[in-house]
Design an enzyme around this catalytic site. Structure first.
Site, mmCIF file in Angstrom:
data_model
loop_
_atom_site.group_PDB
_atom_site.id
_atom_site.type_symbol
_atom_site.label_atom_id
_atom_site.label_comp_id
_atom_site.label_asym_id
_atom_site.label_seq_id
_atom_site.Cartn_x
_atom_site.Cartn_y
_atom_site.Cartn_z
ATOM 1 N N ASN A 18 0.395 -1.424 0.350
ATOM 2 C CA ASN A 18 0.569 0.124 0.058
ATOM 3 C C ASN A 18 0.793 1.544 0.031
ATOM 4 O O ASN A 18 0.401 2.670 0.483
ATOM 5 C CB ASN A 18 -1.036 -0.216 1.068
ATOM 6 C CG ASN A 18 -0.035 -0.133 2.324
ATOM 7 O OD1 ASN A 18 0.894 -0.412 2.446
ATOM 8 N ND2 ASN A 18 -1.169 0.093 3.979
ATOM 9 N N GLU A 32 1.275 4.264 7.560
ATOM 10 C CA GLU A 32 0.225 3.913 6.189
ATOM 11 C C GLU A 32 -0.097 5.056 5.328
ATOM 12 O O GLU A 32 -0.048 6.370 6.004
ATOM 13 C CB GLU A 32 -1.265 3.678 7.704
ATOM 14 C CG GLU A 32 -0.510 2.558 8.547
ATOM 15 C CD GLU A 32 0.279 0.253 7.797
ATOM 16 O OE1 GLU A 32 0.652 1.139 6.223
ATOM 17 O OE2 GLU A 32 -0.481 -0.798 8.354
#
Ligand code: PGA
Length: 241
Positions: free
Chosen positions: A136, A143
């Site tokens: 990702n 993140e």
């Protein structure tokens, strides 16, 4: 961002280990930023081989790891602390007192984060930081989000990261939900950065990093803000560049 494409992960490991060995020669008391995961393993294997041939002396090196799960013991076989001992620290002559892996265990995890950031500063900052990249686009456990985190902090892992990491555990349920991680700002303060990506599974994240502007929805794209970044890719990871 300087990009080099190699034949395979083993060749990248050799090249990356040479880069690290050169740093150890230039600055024997350098501060290394280290990573866990599958990606750096060939680099650590090659570095251990160089060490055994007398070409990589860690006796004055200090190191800081990028991240660690919250809630698993250091002795746990999936702790990043254990990973580093098994794959590098116990195999070279680095001094145990000179290695640091985040250790988020106190009542006040925010204080653990501040202390880690302060320890990096007190060591004079990181000279060479190795990074992998998540499917990702994460680097360390930063993140995708709305604003780049500047400092070491506690994160909630995304579903995609939990699923990616479940291969190391018996099931996804066993993967910790939180981690302590250097922030994007912490990583960008390293003087030099080497990002490695191998395998076609990383191709989309690599393309988003290389082709996009710095955007916290692809955390690795923050590396565009740094002036000394080297990227080592194999053919799979470079597939859609
Ligand atoms: P991997 O993880 O090296 O195990 O693919 C990389 C990362 O998530 O940063």
């Amino acid at each position: 961002m300087q990009i080099h494409i190699f034949k395979d992960a083993a060749q990248i490991g050799e090249a990356a280990a040479q880069l690290f060995a050169a740093k150890l020669l230039q600055k024997p008391d350098c501060v290394l930023g280290l990573a866990t995961g599958s990606t750096p393993l060939p680099t650590y294997d090659a570095l251990v081989a160089l060490h055994r041939r007398g070409l990589a002396d860690f006796s004055r090196v200090r190191s800081f790891n990028l991240d660690e799960y919250v809630g698993i013991d250091r002795a746990h076989e999936q702790s990043y602390y254990r990973f580093m001992y098994d794959n590098l620290f116990s195999l070279v002559n680095i001094k145990p007192e000179n290695v640091q892996v985040p250790h988020p265990v106190s009542e006040d995890l925010g204080a653990d984060c501040d202390a880690y950031e302060a320890a990096i500063d007190a060591a004079g900052g990181i000279d060479l930081q190795i990074l992998g990249i998540g499917n990702n686009g994460h680097i360390a456990f930063n993140e995708p989000c709305e604003v780049f985190p500047l400092r070491t902090h506690i994160v909630h892992l995304t579903e995609s990261t939990i699923l990616a990491n479940q291969r190391f555990f018996n099931s996804a349920d066993e993967v910790p939900r939180q981690a302590m991680t250097m922030g994007i700002g912490t990583i960008l303060r390293a003087r030099e950065i080497l990002l490695i990506a191998t395998g076609a599974g990383k191709a989309a994240a690599v393309a988003a990093m290389v082709n996009g502007n710095a955007d916290p929805r692809c955390p690795a794209s923050a590396l565009h803000l740094h002036s000394h970044v080297t990227v080592f890719l194999d053919a799979g990871a470079a597939l859609i560049l």
